[in-house]
Design an enzyme around this catalytic site. Structure first.
Site, short mmCIF file in Angstrom:
data_model
loop_
_atom_site.label_atom_id
_atom_site.label_comp_id
_atom_site.label_asym_id
_atom_site.label_seq_id
_atom_site.Cartn_x
_atom_site.Cartn_y
_atom_site.Cartn_z
N GLY A 47 -19.67 20.40 95.35
CA GLY A 47 -19.80 19.94 93.91
C GLY A 47 -20.87 19.01 93.91
O GLY A 47 -22.12 19.38 94.46
N GLU A 48 -20.64 17.66 93.45
CA GLU A 48 -21.52 16.80 93.45
C GLU A 48 -20.95 15.53 94.20
O GLU A 48 -20.12 15.03 93.67
CB GLU A 48 -21.96 16.35 92.02
CG GLU A 48 -23.09 15.55 91.86
CD GLU A 48 -24.36 15.99 92.71
OE1 GLU A 48 -24.89 16.97 92.74
OE2 GLU A 48 -24.81 14.94 93.55
N SER A 49 -21.40 15.31 95.18
CA SER A 49 -20.86 14.26 96.31
C SER A 49 -20.68 13.07 95.75
O SER A 49 -19.81 12.17 95.60
CB SER A 49 -21.42 14.20 97.54
OG SER A 49 -22.80 13.81 97.56
N CYS A 80 -19.75 21.52 101.91
CA CYS A 80 -21.01 21.05 101.13
C CYS A 80 -20.71 19.54 100.56
O CYS A 80 -20.92 18.87 101.48
CB CYS A 80 -21.12 22.30 99.87
SG CYS A 80 -22.90 22.20 99.67
N ILE A 136 -25.99 26.21 98.85
CA ILE A 136 -26.40 25.80 97.70
C ILE A 136 -26.61 24.31 97.70
O ILE A 136 -25.76 23.50 97.77
CB ILE A 136 -25.24 26.02 96.36
CG1 ILE A 136 -24.90 27.81 96.28
CG2 ILE A 136 -25.87 25.68 95.10
CD1 ILE A 136 -23.79 27.68 95.56
N HIS A 173 -20.56 27.42 101.58
CA HIS A 173 -19.39 27.83 100.54
C HIS A 173 -18.67 29.02 100.90
O HIS A 173 -18.92 29.77 100.08
CB HIS A 173 -20.07 27.73 99.04
CG HIS A 173 -20.51 26.56 98.42
ND1 HIS A 173 -19.63 25.66 97.92
CD2 HIS A 173 -21.80 26.04 98.57
CE1 HIS A 173 -20.41 24.52 97.33
NE2 HIS A 173 -21.67 24.81 97.82
N GLU A 175 -15.84 29.60 99.75
CA GLU A 175 -14.97 29.95 98.73
C GLU A 175 -15.59 30.79 97.48
O GLU A 175 -14.98 31.28 96.70
CB GLU A 175 -14.38 28.67 98.04
CG GLU A 175 -15.36 27.74 97.21
CD GLU A 175 -16.36 26.94 98.02
OE1 GLU A 175 -16.34 27.22 99.41
OE2 GLU A 175 -17.12 26.29 97.56
N1 GLN Z 1 -26.26 18.53 97.39
C1 GLN Z 1 -25.01 18.32 96.65
C2 GLN Z 1 -24.47 16.81 96.99
O1 GLN Z 1 -25.22 15.91 97.40
C3 GLN Z 1 -24.03 19.27 97.19
C4 GLN Z 1 -24.15 20.46 96.66
C5 GLN Z 1 -22.68 21.34 96.90
O2 GLN Z 1 -21.59 20.90 97.03
N2 GLN Z 1 -23.07 22.83 96.42
O3 GLN Z 1 -23.52 16.57 96.41
#
Ligand code: GLN
Length: 195
Positions: A47-49, A80, A136, A173, A175
Site C-alpha cells: 500500500g503506502e507505507s 512491499c 509495483i 506482491h 497477493e
Molecule cells: N512505494 C510504496 C511506499 O513507499 C510501496 C508500494 C507498494 O506497496 N506497492 O509505501
C-alpha cells in the site's frame, strides 16, 4: 486451527485475505492493538507505507506490534509497503519504520521509469517452476544483517525476499497473483511458531 491476521488499515489487505482463505486458513482483519492477541501470525500488506505508519501511530499500535512481533516472536510477513514498515532503517526521511528487522531499505528504488515490472524468481523454500513476482513502486534492500537469510534476488543481485527467523519480507506482491506458494511458505512459518 491456524489464525492469521492481516493489518487492515490501508493497502491491499483484501487480496491477502483471499489468498489465505484459499489455503483454508482462518483470517482476521486487524485494526486495533488488542486484536493482535487473537492471531498466530500477521501480514503487513502493500500500500503506502507513510499512510500505514501514520495510522499505526494514530491507532496506537506501534508498541503492541513490537511486543507481539519482537517479544512473543509472532511470525510476521511484510509485502512491499509492509517490508518498508518492518525495516530496521530507511534511506528515506519518511516514514519512521517499526525497526523490526536487521534490514536497510530504500523506498521506490526502481524509480518512475520502471514503476512496475514482473520477474521470474528462484525463491529458496519454494519448489516447482520459477515464481512470477509482481513489483509495483517496489522497495529494495540496500543491505541486510548477518542473521538475515536472502531467499531470492533479482538478476542484478539485489535481494527482494528475505527471512530473519520468524520474520519474512518481500519487495513484491504475492497477493496479486494466483500462485499461493509464498502464502503457503508463510503459513508454514506460522504453524512452526505454534509448536
Ligand atoms: N512505494 C510504496 C511506499 O513507499 C510501496 C508500494 C507498494 O506497496 N506497492 O509505501
Amino acid at each position: 486451527m491456524t489464525t492469521v491476521g492481516v493489518l487492515a488499515i490501508q493497502g491491499d489487505f483484501a487480496e491477502h485475505r483471499a489468498a489465505l482463505e484459499k489455503l483454508g486458513v482462518e483470517v482476521r482483519e486487524i485494526r486495533l492493538p488488542d486484536q493482535l492477541d487473537e492471531v498466530d501470525g500477521l501480514i503487513i500488506p502493500g500500500g503506502e507505507s507513510t499512510t500505514i505508519v501514520q495510522l499505526i501511530d494514530i491507532y496506537e499500535m506501534r508498541d503492541k506490534l513490537r511486543e507481539r512481533i519482537m517479544s512473543d516472536k509472532m511470525p510476521t510477513w511484510g509485502t512491499c509497503a509492509g517490508m518498508i514498515v518492518m525495516a530496521g532503517e530507511l534511506s528515506d526521511h519518511r516514514p519512521e519504520p517499526l525497526h523490526l528487522m536487521d534490514t536497510s531499505v530504500s523506498r521506490n528504488a526502481f524509480g518512475r521509469q520502471v514503476d512496475s515490472f514482473e520477474a521470474d524468481l528462484e525463491v529458496a523454500g519454494i519448489d516447482g517452476p520459477p515464481y512470477r513476482a509482481v513489483f509495483i513502486r517496489a522497495p529494495v534492500f540496500i543491505s541486510v544483517g548477518e542473521g538475515v537469510e536472502v531467499l531470492s534476488s533479482l538478476e542484478d543481485g539485489r535481494p527482494v525476499a528475505v527471512r530473519e527467523g520468524h520474520m519474512l519480507a518481500t519487495a513484491f506482491h504475492p497477493e496479486l497473483t494466483d500462485d499461493q506458494r509464498m502464502h503457503r511458505l508463510f503459513v508454514g512459518m506460522v504453524e512452526e511458531g505454534k509448536r
